[in-house]
Design a protein around this motif. Structure first.
Motif, PDB file in Angstrom:
ATOM      1  N   ILE A   1      -5.706   6.559  -9.011  1.00  0.00           N
ATOM      2  CA  ILE A   1      -6.218   6.238  -7.886  1.00  0.00           C
ATOM      3  C   ILE A   1      -5.963   4.739  -7.340  1.00  0.00           C
ATOM      4  CG2 ILE A   1      -8.498   5.713  -8.783  1.00  0.00           C
ATOM      5  CD1 ILE A   1      -9.521   7.108  -6.212  1.00  0.00           C
ATOM      6  N   GLU A   2      -5.664   4.469  -6.120  1.00  0.00           N
ATOM      7  CA  GLU A   2      -5.398   3.070  -5.625  1.00  0.00           C
ATOM      8  C   GLU A   2      -6.090   3.093  -4.243  1.00  0.00           C
ATOM      9  OE1 GLU A   2      -1.526   1.830  -4.692  1.00  0.00           O
ATOM     10  OE2 GLU A   2      -1.154   3.646  -3.472  1.00  0.00           O
TER      11      GLU A   2
ATOM     12  N   TYR B   1      -3.497   9.194  -5.842  1.00  0.00           N
ATOM     13  CA  TYR B   1      -4.307   9.492  -4.769  1.00  0.00           C
ATOM     14  C   TYR B   1      -4.659   7.908  -4.126  1.00  0.00           C
ATOM     15  CZ  TYR B   1      -5.127  13.554  -6.928  1.00  0.00           C
ATOM     16  OH  TYR B   1      -4.931  14.873  -7.543  1.00  0.00           O
ATOM     17  N   SER B   2      -4.173   7.692  -2.894  1.00  0.00           N
ATOM     18  CA  SER B   2      -4.355   6.499  -2.390  1.00  0.00           C
ATOM     19  C   SER B   2      -5.198   6.428  -1.084  1.00  0.00           C
ATOM     20  CB  SER B   2      -2.782   5.870  -1.626  1.00  0.00           C
ATOM     21  OG  SER B   2      -2.158   5.879  -2.787  1.00  0.00           O
TER      22      SER B   2
ATOM     23  N   LEU C   1      -2.206  10.487   0.112  1.00  0.00           N
ATOM     24  CA  LEU C   1      -2.400   9.548   0.932  1.00  0.00           C
ATOM     25  C   LEU C   1      -3.420  10.031   2.066  1.00  0.00           C
ATOM     26  CD1 LEU C   1      -2.025   6.425   1.691  1.00  0.00           C
ATOM     27  CD2 LEU C   1       0.014   7.196   3.154  1.00  0.00           C
ATOM     28  N   PHE C   2      -4.595   9.030   1.798  1.00  0.00           N
ATOM     29  CA  PHE C   2      -5.665   9.378   2.645  1.00  0.00           C
ATOM     30  C   PHE C   2      -5.657   8.270   3.532  1.00  0.00           C
ATOM     31  CE2 PHE C   2      -6.139  11.959  -0.916  1.00  0.00           C
ATOM     32  CZ  PHE C   2      -6.861  13.035  -0.447  1.00  0.00           C
ATOM     33  N   ARG C   3      -5.838   8.237   4.965  1.00  0.00           N
ATOM     34  CA  ARG C   3      -5.642   7.425   5.947  1.00  0.00           C
ATOM     35  C   ARG C   3      -7.001   7.087   6.804  1.00  0.00           C
ATOM     36  NH1 ARG C   3      -0.241   6.703   7.377  1.00  0.00           N
ATOM     37  NH2 ARG C   3      -1.218   4.862   8.129  1.00  0.00           N
TER      38      ARG C   3
ATOM     39  N   ASP D   1      -7.225  -2.751  -3.823  1.00  0.00           N
ATOM     40  CA  ASP D   1      -6.527  -3.926  -3.342  1.00  0.00           C
ATOM     41  C   ASP D   1      -6.982  -3.576  -1.883  1.00  0.00           C
ATOM     42  OD1 ASP D   1      -5.199  -5.979  -2.854  1.00  0.00           O
ATOM     43  OD2 ASP D   1      -3.214  -5.041  -2.734  1.00  0.00           O
ATOM     44  N   SER D   2      -8.327  -3.192  -1.456  1.00  0.00           N
ATOM     45  CA  SER D   2      -8.749  -3.072   0.046  1.00  0.00           C
ATOM     46  C   SER D   2      -9.617  -4.103   0.393  1.00  0.00           C
ATOM     47  CB  SER D   2      -9.215  -1.498   0.157  1.00  0.00           C
ATOM     48  OG  SER D   2     -10.078  -1.407  -0.978  1.00  0.00           O
ATOM     49  N   ASP D   3     -10.680  -3.626   0.751  1.00  0.00           N
ATOM     50  CA  ASP D   3     -11.977  -4.485   1.038  1.00  0.00           C
ATOM     51  C   ASP D   3     -12.146  -5.646   0.364  1.00  0.00           C
ATOM     52  OD1 ASP D   3     -14.043  -5.687   2.417  1.00  0.00           O
ATOM     53  OD2 ASP D   3     -15.279  -4.010   2.474  1.00  0.00           O
TER      54      ASP D   3
END
Length: 253
Positions: free
Chosen positions: A111-112, A136-137, A165-167, A190-192
């Motif tokens: 997961i990323e 799973y992104s 990919l979940f947008r 590597d998001s918020d």
């Protein structure tokens, strides 16, 4: 001002992102300092512990891995796609590290959070394909740059059958991902980048990592969230210095 307006109109055109719009408005009004909370202390802490990417790979795996040696043609093609992309996003990070940990754990589920061009996605997928695994992104588009159609552009079509990919923002995407897959060998964050965003996501992802799996977080010198989280939970970590930034790796024992 133009960037702000583009972002606002980008949100308004995507009703599925309204919850994140509300959170963004709140953050910009009431919580603007969260992004850099404890930054100075964290940078010192990271610098005292940091080693190179290749040293970290060998310390963890007692082996050597190189994405660029194993897949030189693919990496060359993907780099060309990045250069020619009309929208500029975040570049490659410590890709060998992601690839190495996927190979070392023989990961089947990864997961990323955060995709951009899809460099970290590519690193994981080049390993996962060998075992018919799944990535799973969760990705929140750069709404001020209208980058939707370019997200993940460096990932070749042949690998996309291994990719979900979940947008949406993490708070919407992660529950959906967890309904499809409960546990993972590798989690890459590597998001918020805000302090509160990390402190919300870190334990949530950590809970889903299997025994002997790994948690990776990019840009941990931005604030003290990673440092506080590992210290509060008495976790052992490897800190990687890569191109002037710091990455944290924790093995789940």
């Amino acid at each position: 001002m133009q960037s702000v307006l583009r972002t606002l109109f980008g949100y308004l055109a995507r009703p599925q992102l309204y919850p994140e719009l509300i959170r963004k408005i709140y953050k910009n009004i009431f919580d603007r300092g969260s992004a850099v909370q404890g930054k100075k202390e964290s940078e010192i802490w990271c610098a005292e512990r940091a080693i190179s990417q290749q040293d970290a790979i060998y310390r963890i795996t007692e082996n050597e891995y190189s994405l660029y040696k194993d897949f030189p043609e693919q990496m060359k093609k993907s780099k060309k796609i990045e250069i020619e992309c009309p929208v500029k996003m975040g570049g490659p990070g410590a890709l060998d590290l992601i690839y190495a940990l996927c190979e070392y754990t023989q990961a089947k589920n990864v997961i990323e959070t955060g995709v951009a061009y899809g460099w970290s996605s590519l690193a994981a997928l080049l390993s996962l394909q060998k075992r018919e695994g799944k990535l799973y992104s969760s990705d929140m588009p750069y709404l001020d740059r209208n980058n939707d159609k370019f997200v993940g552009c460096v990932v070749p079509e042949r690998l996309k059958k291994y990719w979900n990919l979940f947008r949406q923002a993490d708070k919407e995407s992660l529950p959906k991902i967890f309904k499809e897959q409960r546990t993972f060998e590798i989690a890459h964050y590597d998001s918020d980048k805000s302090y509160k965003g990390r402190m919300w996501a870190y334990p949530l992802l950590w809970e889903r990592i299997e025994k002997n799996g790994f948690f990776i977080s990019d840009d941990i010198g931005d604030n003290s969230a990673f440092m506080d989280w590992v210290n509060q939970n008495n976790l052992q970590t490897v800190i990687v210095e890569f191109e002037g930034k710091y990455i944290g790796v924790v093995k789940k024992l």
